[in-house]
Design a protein around this motif. Sequence first.
Motif, PDB file in Angstrom:
ATOM      1  N   LEU A 191      40.319  49.129  36.326  1.00  0.00           N
ATOM      2  CA  LEU A 191      40.497  47.678  36.306  1.00  0.00           C
ATOM      3  C   LEU A 191      41.553  47.353  37.348  1.00  0.00           C
ATOM      4  O   LEU A 191      42.719  47.716  37.188  1.00  0.00           O
ATOM      5  CB  LEU A 191      40.959  47.226  34.919  1.00  0.00           C
ATOM      6  CG  LEU A 191      41.089  45.728  34.664  1.00  0.00           C
ATOM      7  CD1 LEU A 191      39.720  45.055  34.722  1.00  0.00           C
ATOM      8  CD2 LEU A 191      41.728  45.479  33.309  1.00  0.00           C
ATOM      9  N   ALA A 192      41.157  46.682  38.462  1.00  0.00           N
ATOM     10  CA  ALA A 192      42.105  46.549  39.577  1.00  0.00           C
ATOM     11  C   ALA A 192      41.682  45.456  40.535  1.00  0.00           C
ATOM     12  O   ALA A 192      40.581  44.926  40.467  1.00  0.00           O
ATOM     13  CB  ALA A 192      42.198  47.870  40.336  1.00  0.00           C
ATOM     14  N   HIS A 193      42.605  45.161  41.465  1.00  0.00           N
ATOM     15  CA  HIS A 193      42.240  44.424  42.666  1.00  0.00           C
ATOM     16  C   HIS A 193      42.817  45.182  43.852  1.00  0.00           C
ATOM     17  O   HIS A 193      43.894  45.779  43.763  1.00  0.00           O
ATOM     18  CB  HIS A 193      42.750  42.980  42.623  1.00  0.00           C
ATOM     19  CG  HIS A 193      44.192  42.804  42.984  1.00  0.00           C
ATOM     20  ND1 HIS A 193      45.199  42.809  42.031  1.00  0.00           N
ATOM     21  CD2 HIS A 193      44.817  42.623  44.174  1.00  0.00           C
ATOM     22  CE1 HIS A 193      46.358  42.626  42.625  1.00  0.00           C
ATOM     23  NE2 HIS A 193      46.170  42.520  43.929  1.00  0.00           N
ATOM     24  N   LEU A 194      42.057  45.185  44.960  1.00  0.00           N
ATOM     25  CA  LEU A 194      42.471  45.936  46.138  1.00  0.00           C
ATOM     26  C   LEU A 194      43.299  45.070  47.076  1.00  0.00           C
ATOM     27  O   LEU A 194      44.362  45.477  47.540  1.00  0.00           O
ATOM     28  CB  LEU A 194      41.240  46.487  46.868  1.00  0.00           C
ATOM     29  CG  LEU A 194      41.505  47.400  48.061  1.00  0.00           C
ATOM     30  CD1 LEU A 194      42.315  48.612  47.634  1.00  0.00           C
ATOM     31  CD2 LEU A 194      40.196  47.848  48.702  1.00  0.00           C
ATOM     32  N   ASP A 195      42.829  43.865  47.383  1.00  0.00           N
ATOM     33  CA  ASP A 195      43.517  42.968  48.315  1.00  0.00           C
ATOM     34  C   ASP A 195      43.692  41.595  47.679  1.00  0.00           C
ATOM     35  O   ASP A 195      42.891  41.181  46.847  1.00  0.00           O
ATOM     36  CB  ASP A 195      42.711  42.794  49.609  1.00  0.00           C
ATOM     37  CG  ASP A 195      42.693  44.053  50.458  1.00  0.00           C
ATOM     38  OD1 ASP A 195      43.770  44.590  50.722  1.00  0.00           O
ATOM     39  OD2 ASP A 195      41.596  44.483  50.848  1.00  0.00           O
ATOM     40  N   GLY A 196      44.728  40.901  48.140  1.00  0.00           N
ATOM     41  CA  GLY A 196      44.909  39.511  47.750  1.00  0.00           C
ATOM     42  C   GLY A 196      44.801  38.627  48.980  1.00  0.00           C
ATOM     43  O   GLY A 196      45.791  38.052  49.420  1.00  0.00           O
TER      44      GLY A 196
ATOM     45  N   GLN B 128      50.290  30.362  44.597  1.00  0.00           N
ATOM     46  CA  GLN B 128      51.391  31.136  44.025  1.00  0.00           C
ATOM     47  C   GLN B 128      51.399  31.062  42.493  1.00  0.00           C
ATOM     48  O   GLN B 128      52.090  31.846  41.837  1.00  0.00           O
ATOM     49  CB  GLN B 128      52.725  30.641  44.582  1.00  0.00           C
ATOM     50  CG  GLN B 128      52.897  30.841  46.076  1.00  0.00           C
ATOM     51  CD  GLN B 128      53.684  32.083  46.435  1.00  0.00           C
ATOM     52  OE1 GLN B 128      54.414  32.637  45.624  1.00  0.00           O
ATOM     53  NE2 GLN B 128      53.554  32.529  47.682  1.00  0.00           N
ATOM     54  N   PHE B 129      50.608  30.160  41.914  1.00  0.00           N
ATOM     55  CA  PHE B 129      50.488  30.107  40.459  1.00  0.00           C
ATOM     56  C   PHE B 129      49.580  31.204  39.907  1.00  0.00           C
ATOM     57  O   PHE B 129      49.374  31.271  38.692  1.00  0.00           O
ATOM     58  CB  PHE B 129      49.961  28.733  40.013  1.00  0.00           C
ATOM     59  CG  PHE B 129      51.000  27.648  40.019  1.00  0.00           C
ATOM     60  CD1 PHE B 129      52.022  27.641  39.087  1.00  0.00           C
ATOM     61  CD2 PHE B 129      50.951  26.641  40.970  1.00  0.00           C
ATOM     62  CE1 PHE B 129      52.987  26.635  39.090  1.00  0.00           C
ATOM     63  CE2 PHE B 129      51.913  25.631  40.973  1.00  0.00           C
ATOM     64  CZ  PHE B 129      52.929  25.628  40.038  1.00  0.00           C
ATOM     65  N   ALA B 130      49.029  32.053  40.757  1.00  0.00           N
ATOM     66  CA  ALA B 130      48.167  33.146  40.307  1.00  0.00           C
ATOM     67  C   ALA B 130      49.028  34.234  39.671  1.00  0.00           C
ATOM     68  O   ALA B 130      49.300  35.279  40.255  1.00  0.00           O
ATOM     69  CB  ALA B 130      47.365  33.704  41.477  1.00  0.00           C
TER      70      ALA B 130
ATOM     71  N   GLY C  95      55.438  38.205  49.692  1.00  0.00           N
ATOM     72  CA  GLY C  95      55.027  39.558  49.374  1.00  0.00           C
ATOM     73  C   GLY C  95      54.249  39.723  48.092  1.00  0.00           C
ATOM     74  O   GLY C  95      54.025  40.851  47.651  1.00  0.00           O
ATOM     75  N   ILE C  96      53.796  38.634  47.467  1.00  0.00           N
ATOM     76  CA  ILE C  96      53.029  38.758  46.229  1.00  0.00           C
ATOM     77  C   ILE C  96      51.542  38.571  46.512  1.00  0.00           C
ATOM     78  O   ILE C  96      51.142  37.968  47.501  1.00  0.00           O
ATOM     79  CB  ILE C  96      53.504  37.753  45.163  1.00  0.00           C
ATOM     80  CG1 ILE C  96      53.241  36.314  45.607  1.00  0.00           C
ATOM     81  CG2 ILE C  96      54.978  37.953  44.861  1.00  0.00           C
ATOM     82  CD1 ILE C  96      53.523  35.292  44.521  1.00  0.00           C
ATOM     83  N   CYS C  97      50.713  39.061  45.600  1.00  0.00           N
ATOM     84  CA  CYS C  97      49.269  39.049  45.858  1.00  0.00           C
ATOM     85  C   CYS C  97      48.684  37.653  45.828  1.00  0.00           C
ATOM     86  O   CYS C  97      47.586  37.422  46.347  1.00  0.00           O
ATOM     87  CB  CYS C  97      48.537  39.956  44.874  1.00  0.00           C
ATOM     88  SG  CYS C  97      48.694  39.464  43.134  1.00  0.00           S
ATOM     89  N   GLY C  98      49.399  36.676  45.243  1.00  0.00           N
ATOM     90  CA  GLY C  98      48.901  35.304  45.216  1.00  0.00           C
ATOM     91  C   GLY C  98      49.318  34.463  46.398  1.00  0.00           C
ATOM     92  O   GLY C  98      49.008  33.267  46.452  1.00  0.00           O
TER      93      GLY C  98
END
Length: 417
Positions: free
Chosen positions: A224-229, A371-373, A257-260
């Motif tokens: 269960l993952a995500h590779l890129d944002g 950024q709310f992600a 630097g965050i994925c969102g």
Amino acid sequence: MTEHQHLVADLGRKARAAFAVVSQASSAQKAEALRLAAARLRANQQLILDANAADMTAGRERGLSDAMLDRLMIDAPRLESIAAAVEKVSVLEDPVGQVIDRTEQPNGLVMERIRVPLGVIGIVYESRPNVTADAAALGLRSGNAVILRGGSEAISSNKAIHEAMQDGVIAAGLPGDAMQLVQTTDRQAVGAMLKAVEFIDIIIPRGGKSLVARVQEEARVPVLAHLDGICHTYVDQAADQDKAMVIAVNAKMRRTGICGAMETLLIDQDYPAPGPLLRALIDAGCEVRGDDAVMELDPRTVAADAEDWNTEYLAPILSVRMVDGVEEALDHIAVHGSHHTDVIVTEDDAAAQRFIRAADSAIVMHNTSSQFADGGEFGLGAEIGISTGRLHARGPVALEGLTTYKWVVRGTGQVRP
């Protein structure tokens, strides 16, 4: 079996035994365990800070970047935030046992789908010691056992945090093996976890692209993952100019630097104020890489190449493209997006609804910042990660995402003819 396979098998057997207990524990007992774990984190403050100081010293000697050191560092306020986050999980609604839906058949059979824990969860992560506490807390509250494998750069911090939390769990009468930490920093231990289908039910990686790619490529256990944002914001021709400017600057520059964080800005060619939008971003310290139309708007922009549209910068760099309406924006996202978070800024309800229906993303937003992600912003408490896949859980993964369901069928003696 190799040494590392033996290690993971031992952890797995203990986790299975612990899962049999915590999956049946009451909501009140799990909550009490997390309250005591938070208390132990506070009581062990100096031990944890000393352990983190050792990691920080080793990290500087290894040449870790300032950004990595910042993610690694724990001070007294950060430790209090970690403890408070554990307490927050303790008061979240327990998903275990919730009835998802209920139907009654014509023959009188009552059929229910009921939430149950996933089982033994392997969590592989980097850098941030707070993940040790967050993952352990979420796992326990949702009735699971977790096997934690943090990055080598945080090994001392992770051990100290894990020991404190485990003490709290034991004090509440639950098995400490419900939250175990892989004590070795050898990368082969990760490989053994990825193949431990007999002992681990699901793997959740949380870290950089190389870590997640390795897990997805090597795992025999479900992931269960995500590779890129690669998150997009599309500014429609009917966007409110003030909203567009504030949203775009926040989406890119609040935390790069965050994925969102927004990585690509798409601007409708009929939007009346693209220049001020670009100026606001550049003045905020963002490097803008654009197509030919964008470069004509501000001399400080630089040319984007083909790879920019597929890049998660995690830095104050942004690719910008002019597009011909919502359909071309959607086409661009379909080709270059990562199914994470995509945003439309518009006052046109029809355009907004078209974007929301067609954007194939785990999170789709209208007139707000990507950024709310974040699980906390969604009211889910601590999050264990964001899933961009289609199966099981999607978007911020918190307590509910760490459960599955079983069917319960209740009868009064019915037999099938």
